[in-house]
Design a protein around this motif. Structure first.
Motif, PDB file in Angstrom:
ATOM      1  N   UNK A 109      30.403  34.404  24.437  1.00 14.56           N
ATOM      2  CA  UNK A 109      29.528  34.067  25.548  1.00 14.56           C
ATOM      3  C   UNK A 109      30.223  33.776  26.859  1.00 14.56           C
ATOM      4  N   UNK A 110      31.506  34.078  26.945  1.00 11.47           N
ATOM      5  CA  UNK A 110      32.259  33.773  28.160  1.00 11.47           C
ATOM      6  C   UNK A 110      32.862  35.030  28.777  1.00 11.47           C
ATOM      7  N   UNK A 111      33.442  34.835  29.966  1.00 15.94           N
ATOM      8  CA  UNK A 111      34.168  35.925  30.605  1.00 15.94           C
ATOM      9  C   UNK A 111      35.551  36.084  30.006  1.00 15.94           C
ATOM     10  N   UNK A 112      36.309  37.014  30.568  1.00 14.32           N
ATOM     11  CA  UNK A 112      37.661  37.253  30.086  1.00 14.32           C
ATOM     12  C   UNK A 112      38.643  36.324  30.793  1.00 14.32           C
ATOM     13  N   UNK A 113      39.666  35.893  30.032  1.00 11.66           N
ATOM     14  CA  UNK A 113      40.735  35.088  30.617  1.00 11.66           C
ATOM     15  C   UNK A 113      42.054  35.802  30.364  1.00 11.66           C
ATOM     16  N   UNK A 155      31.264  44.840  35.743  1.00 13.37           N
ATOM     17  CA  UNK A 155      31.362  45.504  34.447  1.00 13.37           C
ATOM     18  C   UNK A 155      30.136  45.183  33.621  1.00 13.37           C
ATOM     19  N   UNK A 183      43.981  40.146  27.660  1.00 14.45           N
ATOM     20  CA  UNK A 183      42.942  39.191  27.993  1.00 14.45           C
ATOM     21  C   UNK A 183      42.291  38.709  26.697  1.00 14.45           C
ATOM     22  N   UNK A 238      37.933  36.723  36.124  1.00 13.38           N
ATOM     23  CA  UNK A 238      36.566  37.013  35.721  1.00 13.38           C
ATOM     24  C   UNK A 238      35.668  35.799  35.867  1.00 13.38           C
ATOM     25  N   UNK A 239      34.393  36.083  36.164  1.00  8.61           N
ATOM     26  CA  UNK A 239      33.379  35.042  36.087  1.00  8.61           C
ATOM     27  C   UNK A 239      32.965  34.819  34.645  1.00  8.61           C
ATOM     28  N   UNK A 240      32.041  33.874  34.454  1.00 12.77           N
ATOM     29  CA  UNK A 240      31.594  33.517  33.105  1.00 12.77           C
ATOM     30  C   UNK A 240      30.550  34.464  32.545  1.00 12.77           C
ATOM     31  N   UNK A 241      30.076  35.371  33.384  1.00 16.90           N
ATOM     32  CA  UNK A 241      29.145  36.371  32.902  1.00 16.90           C
ATOM     33  C   UNK A 241      27.685  35.974  33.059  1.00 16.90           C
ATOM     34  N   UNK A 257      29.644  41.235  33.731  1.00 17.73           N
ATOM     35  CA  UNK A 257      30.826  40.490  34.148  1.00 17.73           C
ATOM     36  C   UNK A 257      31.275  40.934  35.526  1.00 17.73           C
ATOM     37  N   UNK A 305      25.421  42.131  28.807  1.00 20.78           N
ATOM     38  CA  UNK A 305      26.210  41.037  29.387  1.00 20.78           C
ATOM     39  C   UNK A 305      26.953  41.623  30.574  1.00 20.78           C
ATOM     40  N   UNK A 338      28.979  44.899  29.543  1.00 20.61           N
ATOM     41  CA  UNK A 338      29.486  44.792  28.180  1.00 20.61           C
ATOM     42  C   UNK A 338      28.309  44.737  27.220  1.00 20.61           C
TER      43      UNK A 338
END
Lengths: 113, 115
Positions: B41-45, A35, B36, A104-107, A90, A88, A37
């Motif tokens: 600065x992070x991914x989705x949880x 994805x 979610x 999801x990863x941390x991006x 993902x 960004x 963003x």
């Protein structure tokens, strides 16, 4: 620990260069997704893959390419044809049960300089 | 096709206020629904989920009930904290759509909680 790992976290690229973003998962998931963003925006699907050696274009595939040679890995290449690559990115994975969530990863934040 | 419509943000609340973020959906089949959360600065949880009508998902004080009659899955929390400041995404997975693209996301709602 099982999870999904993206690298690098930050990436800078000069205009006209291709760059590859890494995504690895050890969750034994069949499906993987990329994805994009943009600031203040939702998620837009670039590519997805349901099984090894197969992948499909998402809504904004132009200027991107992927491969799925191994179940664990789904790298994304941002090519020089992508007109506005700063964003960004993902990566996500999911198993075959459609009641389960995506992980999801941390991006990776890509900046074109 | 499938779609998810979320309440537009940003939403700003004081600590201990009640939170509602509206989410409605359109789906061809019988979807599973998800909330979610994304911190800066992070991914989705995954925050919570519900897989059939009238199910209630809950986690960390957040709740959402799958309402088939109103095609809604509104997120609520009785008393928000500063640490809840994040972007919240509503999503659905539709088994009837027949491809791995079943995940459909809303546009996200930015929540800021002030001390």
């Amino acid at each position: 620990d099982g999870g999904i790992t993206q690298s690098p976290k930050y990436l800078f690229r000069k205009e006209g260069q291709n760059v590859t973003l890494s995504c690895e998962q050890n969750l034994n998931h069949d499906a993987m997704y990329w994805y994009r963003q943009d600031p203040g925006q939702g998620l837009r699907l670039i590519y997805y893959s349901q099984i090894v050696n197969d992948f499909q274009k998402g809504d904004i595939a132009e200027g991107y390419s992927v491969s799925r040679e191994k179940k664990e890995s789904f790298p994304l290449t941002v090519t020089s044809a992508q007109k506005n690559p700063t964003a960004f990115y993902l990566c996500a994975s999911r198993d075959g049960d459609l009641n389960t969530e995506a992980f999801f990863g941390q991006g990776t934040r890509l900046t074109v300089v | 096709g499938n779609s998810v419509t979320q309440m537009e943000g940003p939403v700003t609340l004081s600590e201990e206020a009640f939170l509602t973020i509206n989410c409605t959906y359109t789906a061809t089949g019988y979807p599973s629904l998800f909330w979610y959360v994304q911190y800066p600065g992070e991914g989705l949880q995954l925050l919570l989920k519900a897989t059939k009508a009238d199910d209630k998902g809950s986690n960390k004080g957040f709740e959402a009930t799958y309402r088939k009659e109103t095609t809604s899955f509104h997120l609520e929390k009785g008393s928000v904290q500063v640490s809840d400041s994040a972007v919240y995404f509503c999503a659905l997975s539709d088994r009837a759509s027949g491809s791995a693209r079943q995940l459909t996301f809303g546009s996200g709602t930015q929540l800021t909680v002030l001390p």
